[in-house]
Design a protein around this motif. Structure first.
Motif, PDB file in Angstrom:
ATOM      1  N   ALA A  53      -8.803 -30.272   4.694  1.00 51.38           N
ATOM      2  CA  ALA A  53      -9.015 -28.864   4.374  1.00 51.38           C
ATOM      3  C   ALA A  53      -7.662 -28.169   4.320  1.00 51.38           C
ATOM      4  N   PRO A  54      -7.402 -27.364   3.261  1.00 55.28           N
ATOM      5  CA  PRO A  54      -6.098 -26.723   3.137  1.00 55.28           C
ATOM      6  C   PRO A  54      -5.870 -25.689   4.225  1.00 55.28           C
ATOM      7  N   ALA A  55      -4.622 -25.566   4.622  1.00 58.19           N
ATOM      8  CA  ALA A  55      -4.276 -24.566   5.623  1.00 58.19           C
ATOM      9  C   ALA A  55      -4.466 -23.183   5.034  1.00 58.19           C
ATOM     10  N   ALA A  56      -4.864 -22.253   5.883  1.00 59.43           N
ATOM     11  CA  ALA A  56      -5.098 -20.891   5.423  1.00 59.43           C
ATOM     12  C   ALA A  56      -3.782 -20.255   4.980  1.00 59.43           C
ATOM     13  N   VAL A  57      -3.809 -19.583   3.840  1.00 61.13           N
ATOM     14  CA  VAL A  57      -2.647 -18.875   3.327  1.00 61.13           C
ATOM     15  C   VAL A  57      -3.002 -17.401   3.230  1.00 61.13           C
ATOM     16  N   ALA A  58      -2.164 -16.563   3.827  1.00 60.46           N
ATOM     17  CA  ALA A  58      -2.445 -15.132   3.821  1.00 60.46           C
ATOM     18  C   ALA A  58      -2.466 -14.615   2.388  1.00 60.46           C
ATOM     19  N   SER A  59      -3.434 -13.776   2.077  1.00 58.35           N
ATOM     20  CA  SER A  59      -3.543 -13.213   0.739  1.00 58.35           C
ATOM     21  C   SER A  59      -3.523 -11.691   0.819  1.00 58.35           C
ATOM     22  N   THR A  60      -3.094 -11.087  -0.282  1.00 53.87           N
ATOM     23  CA  THR A  60      -3.034  -9.631  -0.384  1.00 53.87           C
ATOM     24  C   THR A  60      -3.925  -9.198  -1.530  1.00 53.87           C
ATOM     25  N   ALA A  61      -4.758  -8.184  -1.301  1.00 58.80           N
ATOM     26  CA  ALA A  61      -5.688  -7.699  -2.308  1.00 58.80           C
ATOM     27  C   ALA A  61      -5.129  -6.456  -2.988  1.00 58.80           C
ATOM     28  N   TYR A  62      -5.373  -6.350  -4.287  1.00 58.10           N
ATOM     29  CA  TYR A  62      -4.986  -5.176  -5.066  1.00 58.10           C
ATOM     30  C   TYR A  62      -6.178  -4.804  -5.948  1.00 58.10           C
ATOM     31  N   ALA A  63      -6.379  -3.507  -6.176  1.00 56.24           N
ATOM     32  CA  ALA A  63      -7.527  -3.075  -6.969  1.00 56.24           C
ATOM     33  C   ALA A  63      -7.231  -1.745  -7.651  1.00 56.24           C
ATOM     34  N   THR A  64      -7.972  -1.477  -8.721  1.00 58.24           N
ATOM     35  CA  THR A  64      -7.936  -0.190  -9.395  1.00 58.24           C
ATOM     36  C   THR A  64      -9.362   0.329  -9.531  1.00 58.24           C
ATOM     37  N   THR A  65      -9.493   1.652  -9.647  1.00 60.77           N
ATOM     38  CA  THR A  65     -10.790   2.265  -9.865  1.00 60.77           C
ATOM     39  C   THR A  65     -10.953   2.566 -11.355  1.00 60.77           C
ATOM     40  N   ALA A  66     -12.113   3.079 -11.739  1.00 60.04           N
ATOM     41  CA  ALA A  66     -12.369   3.404 -13.144  1.00 60.04           C
ATOM     42  C   ALA A  66     -11.354   4.425 -13.641  1.00 60.04           C
ATOM     43  N   GLY A  67     -10.716   4.106 -14.759  1.00 61.13           N
ATOM     44  CA  GLY A  67      -9.727   5.001 -15.342  1.00 61.13           C
ATOM     45  C   GLY A  67      -8.321   4.825 -14.816  1.00 61.13           C
ATOM     46  N   GLN A  68      -8.133   3.979 -13.814  1.00 61.78           N
ATOM     47  CA  GLN A  68      -6.816   3.787 -13.197  1.00 61.78           C
ATOM     48  C   GLN A  68      -6.181   2.494 -13.678  1.00 61.78           C
ATOM     49  N   GLN A  69      -4.867   2.506 -13.863  1.00 62.18           N
ATOM     50  CA  GLN A  69      -4.086   1.300 -14.098  1.00 62.18           C
ATOM     51  C   GLN A  69      -2.965   1.247 -13.066  1.00 62.18           C
ATOM     52  N   ARG A  70      -2.538   0.043 -12.734  1.00 60.25           N
ATOM     53  CA  ARG A  70      -1.554  -0.119 -11.659  1.00 60.25           C
ATOM     54  C   ARG A  70      -0.707  -1.352 -11.905  1.00 60.25           C
ATOM     55  N   THR A  71       0.578  -1.232 -11.687  1.00 55.85           N
ATOM     56  CA  THR A  71       1.483  -2.378 -11.794  1.00 55.85           C
ATOM     57  C   THR A  71       1.856  -2.858 -10.400  1.00 55.85           C
ATOM     58  N   VAL A  72       1.691  -4.144 -10.157  1.00 49.20           N
ATOM     59  CA  VAL A  72       2.026  -4.759  -8.871  1.00 49.20           C
ATOM     60  C   VAL A  72       3.271  -5.612  -9.064  1.00 49.20           C
ATOM     61  N   GLN A  73       4.334  -5.334  -8.314  1.00 47.66           N
ATOM     62  CA  GLN A  73       5.553  -6.141  -8.345  1.00 47.66           C
ATOM     63  C   GLN A  73       5.466  -7.195  -7.250  1.00 47.66           C
ATOM     64  N   LEU A  74       5.610  -8.452  -7.635  1.00 46.22           N
ATOM     65  CA  LEU A  74       5.502  -9.555  -6.685  1.00 46.22           C
ATOM     66  C   LEU A  74       6.874  -9.973  -6.178  1.00 46.22           C
ATOM     67  N   GLU A  75       6.875 -10.662  -5.058  1.00 44.53           N
ATOM     68  CA  GLU A  75       8.124 -10.998  -4.374  1.00 44.53           C
ATOM     69  C   GLU A  75       9.006 -11.959  -5.153  1.00 44.53           C
ATOM     70  N   ASP A  76       8.427 -12.706  -6.102  1.00 44.00           N
ATOM     71  CA  ASP A  76       9.209 -13.694  -6.852  1.00 44.00           C
ATOM     72  C   ASP A  76       9.800 -13.109  -8.133  1.00 44.00           C
ATOM     73  N   GLY A  77       9.584 -11.814  -8.378  1.00 44.22           N
ATOM     74  CA  GLY A  77      10.080 -11.196  -9.599  1.00 44.22           C
ATOM     75  C   GLY A  77       9.041 -11.064 -10.684  1.00 44.22           C
ATOM     76  N   SER A  78       7.860 -11.653 -10.494  1.00 46.43           N
ATOM     77  CA  SER A  78       6.761 -11.501 -11.447  1.00 46.43           C
ATOM     78  C   SER A  78       6.093 -10.145 -11.242  1.00 46.43           C
ATOM     79  N   SER A  79       5.291  -9.738 -12.218  1.00 43.08           N
ATOM     80  CA  SER A  79       4.541  -8.498 -12.087  1.00 43.08           C
ATOM     81  C   SER A  79       3.164  -8.663 -12.711  1.00 43.08           C
ATOM     82  N   ILE A  80       2.225  -7.849 -12.238  1.00 46.72           N
ATOM     83  CA  ILE A  80       0.851  -7.873 -12.740  1.00 46.72           C
ATOM     84  C   ILE A  80       0.436  -6.443 -13.046  1.00 46.72           C
ATOM     85  N   LEU A  81      -0.023  -6.212 -14.271  1.00 45.80           N
ATOM     86  CA  LEU A  81      -0.563  -4.914 -14.658  1.00 45.80           C
ATOM     87  C   LEU A  81      -2.077  -5.000 -14.579  1.00 45.80           C
TER      88      LEU A  81
END
Length: 335
Positions: free
Chosen positions: A117-145
């Motif tokens: 069984a894989p060791a647990a890896v901490a995860s971070t949740a991100y979310a937007t509501t209706a009509g909202q957009q959000r850019t998430v900057q990740l620690e490795d230099g990647s980003s998610i819109l």
């Protein structure tokens, strides 16, 4: 005693193991010519250590089969074994590269951390509501819109950058790192990238993948465990359903694909019912079609996702449509 023979303690020399990996990589190719297969048989029969090394590799491969159920692992394997070679280089350089990719894959599969069984890896949740957009900057230099009404979780380990798309759609701009794959889990499959820009969207019963730049490997798993894989290059898209079936690759309308990242919908001959569903994603006030005869009206234009009022005005000016507000959160479209 020959350097290639098994040691007295039963251990197989490293040289024989390396050669066995090279032969195994060659024989994975369905188009491996008969003369190479004959050369392999001569190599295997030339020394007991050769036969033992190859037999050990075959057994490891068979034991690992049950463990390779994660589409992310399959995507990594598929990518490693199908990397396009440099056609300018002699063919002999391809074999060590294939063997190295195979050796890495087998090492990953064989490690106890994958079989247990894989060791647990901490995860971070991100979310937007209706009509909202959000850019998430990740620690490795990647980003998610994140688009409207979208939810993801991000978890990084030493081997993988993992994102789970739980709802909605997102655009991923991935910082390249061949030793650290970026894997998006969505629906019944995974999308694996190294350094790319792409979009993934969850629909009812299917997942859309649109590649803007770079390359992608897609792997899916059916309920019965059957696997499928595909690849994309920039400007291509595909979809897969809940049963892991992958559609043929199709060319993207890049303007339409990137429209939502600018707060716009570029609509080309859409049915009104489809357009209403899309606009509803961006607003708490929902539109509905009250007259069935309006369902098949076809609409073209550019509409701002955050401006429902102007959208309704344009519909009423350009088509035989009347918008009737029936509550604070509901508008019905009538003829």
């Amino acid at each position: 005693m020959s350097m290639d023979r098994e040691n007295a303690n039963g251990r197989i020399p490293t040289g024989s193991q390396d050669e066995a990996e090279q032969w195994f990589a060659r024989l994975l190719d369905r188009n491996c010519p008969a003369e190479e297969r004959a050369a392999f048989e001569r190599w295997r029969n030339a020394d007991p250590a050769h036969a033992a090394a190859y037999r050990e590799l075959e057994q490891l491969w068979k034991r690992s089969e049950a463990a390779v159920k994660d589409p992310a692992v399959m995507a990594a394997a598929w990518r490693a074994l199908r990397t396009e070679p440099d056609t300018r280089a002699p063919r002999r350089w391809l074999l060590p590269a294939m063997a190295a990719g195979l050796a890495i894959l087998i090492a990953v599969i064989a490690l106890p951390r994958w079989l247990a069984a894989p060791a647990a890896v901490a995860s971070t949740a991100y979310a937007t509501t209706a009509g909202q957009q959000r850019t998430v900057q990740l620690e490795d230099g990647s980003s998610i819109l994140l688009d409207t009404d979208t939810q993801i979780t991000v978890s990084y380990s030493s081997s993988t950058r993992r994102v789970d798309l739980l709802h909605g759609q997102a655009q991923f701009s991935v910082h390249g790192n061949h030793a650290w794959p970026f894997v998006v889990h969505a629906g019944s499959g995974t999308v694996t990238a190294v350094g790319t820009q792409f979009q993934v969207r969850l629909n009812d019963g299917s997942t859309d993948v649109a590649l803007l730049q770079g390359k992608l490997a897609i792997a899916t798993r059916a309920p019965d465990g059957a696997m499928q894989s595909a690849s994309l290059i920039g400007g291509q898209g595909l979809a897969f359903d809940e049963d892991g079936r992958i559609t043929p690759v199709y060319p993207l309308d890049l303007q339409q694909a990137q429209g939502w990242t600018q707060g716009k919908l570029f609509v080309h001959d859409w049915r009104l019912s489809r357009l209403v569903l899309e606009m509803n994603r961006y607003s708490h006030t929902k539109l509905s079609i009250g007259d069935p005869s309006l369902q098949n009206i076809h609409v073209s234009g550019i509409f701002r996702t955050n401006d429902q009022q102007t959208f309704l005005q344009l519909l009423q000016q350009g088509w035989a449509i009347r918008a009737k507000r029936v509550s604070e959160t509901q508008v019905v479209l009538l003829r």
